[in-house]
Design a protein around this motif. Structure first.
Motif, PDB file in Angstrom:
ATOM      1  N   GLU A  53       0.830  -1.208   0.000  1.00  0.00           N
ATOM      2  CA  GLU A  53       0.000   0.000   0.000  1.00  0.00           C
ATOM      3  C   GLU A  53       0.862   1.255   0.000  1.00  0.00           C
ATOM      4  O   GLU A  53       0.568   2.219  -0.692  1.00  0.00           O
ATOM      5  CB  GLU A  53      -0.919  -0.006   1.220  1.00  0.00           C
ATOM      6  CG  GLU A  53      -1.902   1.152   1.233  1.00  0.00           C
ATOM      7  CD  GLU A  53      -2.929   1.049   2.345  1.00  0.00           C
ATOM      8  OE1 GLU A  53      -3.734   1.990   2.484  1.00  0.00           O
ATOM      9  OE2 GLU A  53      -2.923   0.036   3.079  1.00  0.00           O
ATOM     10  N   GLN A 112      -8.319  -5.019  -2.982  1.00  0.00           N
ATOM     11  CA  GLN A 112      -8.818  -3.915  -2.161  1.00  0.00           C
ATOM     12  C   GLN A 112      -7.974  -2.663  -2.360  1.00  0.00           C
ATOM     13  O   GLN A 112      -8.498  -1.554  -2.488  1.00  0.00           O
ATOM     14  CB  GLN A 112      -8.813  -4.315  -0.679  1.00  0.00           C
ATOM     15  CG  GLN A 112      -9.369  -3.253   0.269  1.00  0.00           C
ATOM     16  CD  GLN A 112     -10.820  -2.911  -0.007  1.00  0.00           C
ATOM     17  OE1 GLN A 112     -11.603  -3.768  -0.392  1.00  0.00           O
ATOM     18  NE2 GLN A 112     -11.174  -1.646   0.161  1.00  0.00           N
ATOM     19  N   ARG A 115      -8.779  -1.104  -5.725  1.00  0.00           N
ATOM     20  CA  ARG A 115     -10.078  -0.423  -5.696  1.00  0.00           C
ATOM     21  C   ARG A 115      -9.988   0.919  -4.980  1.00  0.00           C
ATOM     22  O   ARG A 115     -10.630   1.902  -5.384  1.00  0.00           O
ATOM     23  CB  ARG A 115     -11.125  -1.323  -5.039  1.00  0.00           C
ATOM     24  CG  ARG A 115     -11.584  -2.476  -5.931  1.00  0.00           C
ATOM     25  CD  ARG A 115     -12.844  -3.135  -5.395  1.00  0.00           C
ATOM     26  NE  ARG A 115     -12.586  -3.862  -4.160  1.00  0.00           N
ATOM     27  CZ  ARG A 115     -12.185  -5.130  -4.100  1.00  0.00           C
ATOM     28  NH1 ARG A 115     -11.987  -5.813  -5.228  1.00  0.00           N
ATOM     29  NH2 ARG A 115     -11.970  -5.719  -2.935  1.00  0.00           N
ATOM     30  N   GLU A 116      -9.178   0.980  -3.924  1.00  0.00           N
ATOM     31  CA  GLU A 116      -8.992   2.236  -3.205  1.00  0.00           C
ATOM     32  C   GLU A 116      -8.277   3.272  -4.073  1.00  0.00           C
ATOM     33  O   GLU A 116      -8.614   4.457  -4.062  1.00  0.00           O
ATOM     34  CB  GLU A 116      -8.210   1.984  -1.915  1.00  0.00           C
ATOM     35  CG  GLU A 116      -9.017   1.246  -0.853  1.00  0.00           C
ATOM     36  CD  GLU A 116      -8.173   0.832   0.342  1.00  0.00           C
ATOM     37  OE1 GLU A 116      -6.970   1.174   0.363  1.00  0.00           O
ATOM     38  OE2 GLU A 116      -8.714   0.172   1.246  1.00  0.00           O
ATOM     39  N   SER A 119     -10.691   4.624  -6.640  1.00  0.00           N
ATOM     40  CA  SER A 119     -11.709   5.530  -6.099  1.00  0.00           C
ATOM     41  C   SER A 119     -11.140   6.877  -5.669  1.00  0.00           C
ATOM     42  O   SER A 119     -11.891   7.794  -5.342  1.00  0.00           O
ATOM     43  CB  SER A 119     -12.419   4.875  -4.905  1.00  0.00           C
ATOM     44  OG  SER A 119     -11.518   4.704  -3.831  1.00  0.00           O
ATOM     45  N   THR A 120      -9.822   7.003  -5.648  1.00  0.00           N
ATOM     46  CA  THR A 120      -9.210   8.270  -5.254  1.00  0.00           C
ATOM     47  C   THR A 120      -8.353   8.843  -6.383  1.00  0.00           C
ATOM     48  O   THR A 120      -8.770   9.744  -7.101  1.00  0.00           O
ATOM     49  CB  THR A 120      -8.368   8.080  -3.981  1.00  0.00           C
ATOM     50  OG1 THR A 120      -7.444   6.992  -4.184  1.00  0.00           O
ATOM     51  CG2 THR A 120      -9.240   7.777  -2.782  1.00  0.00           C
TER      52      THR A 120
END
Length: 210
Positions: A53, A112, A115-116, A119-120
């Protein structure tokens, strides 16, 4: 704790993720290459997923920052603004070719973290590119075209050399991390903007096409 341990961990992770894939890399592999113990990785990133991440965030924070900075010059013209974005993003990717290669490959997966990011950062990128294309249409700098398809073309041109680095090297003998590639490819990207996206010759804002 080893000085600059965090930076060493990130460099090691990027190198191993890029060569062996995320799933093919263990925390111990990263620790060995970075010359730290696994507890140091846990201290900074908790686990391998946290490190992944961080790599994504590190890449896209700078990526979007370059778009936002270039967008401040939009009043000078949509074409010039887009050329600056293309130049800045290409340079950034060439300087960070291993990270770009790994991130783009991972972005093709459904996870995940991806997808984050979508979305940003991906929506922010779409917002700025859409605004630039809309201004280009309004000021009659760009030929009318479907904005989603223009974004597909532009993203394809920018991403492909870093998504397929093995193909680039082994088949085409082109090396995206070399200065010659950046100079040559930037000319080609600008030619796409000048000849495919734009009208022939300079046009004034507000000019009427007959």
């Amino acid at each position: 704790m080893k000085k600059n341990a965090k930076e060493a961990i990130v460099r090691a992770a990027i190198s191993l993720f890029n060569s062996n894939g995320y799933s093919g890399t263990s925390v111990r592999d990263i620790a060995n290459l970075a010359r730290v113990n696994t507890a140091t990785i846990a201290y900074y990133f908790n686990n391998k997923a946290g490190l992944l991440e961080y790599c994504f965030m590190h890449f896209f924070e700078q990526y979007i920052g370059k778009i936002e900075e270039a967008y401040l010059s939009i009043d000078r013209g949509a074409k010039e603004c887009l050329k600056r974005i293309v130049s800045d993003l290409l340079h950034y990717q060439c300087e960070n070719s291993q990270l770009a290669s790994f991130v783009y490959r991972e972005m093709s997966m459904d996870s995940q973290v991806v997808r984050e990011i979508m979305s940003t950062y991906s929506l922010k990128e779409k917002y700025y590119l859409q605004k630039i294309f809309e201004r280009g249409f309004e000021w009659q700098e760009f030929r009318p075209h479907s904005i989603p398809y223009l974004i597909i073309q532009l993203k394809g041109l920018l991403m492909m050399p870093f998504m397929n680095t093995q193909y680039m090297r082994e088949v085409l003998y082109i090396f995206p991390n070399e200065p010659f590639f950046e100079q040559k490819y930037l000319k080609d990207l600008h030619a796409w903007i000048d000849k495919t996206l734009s009208f022939e010759g300079p046009m004034m804002k507000g000019a009427v096409i007959k």
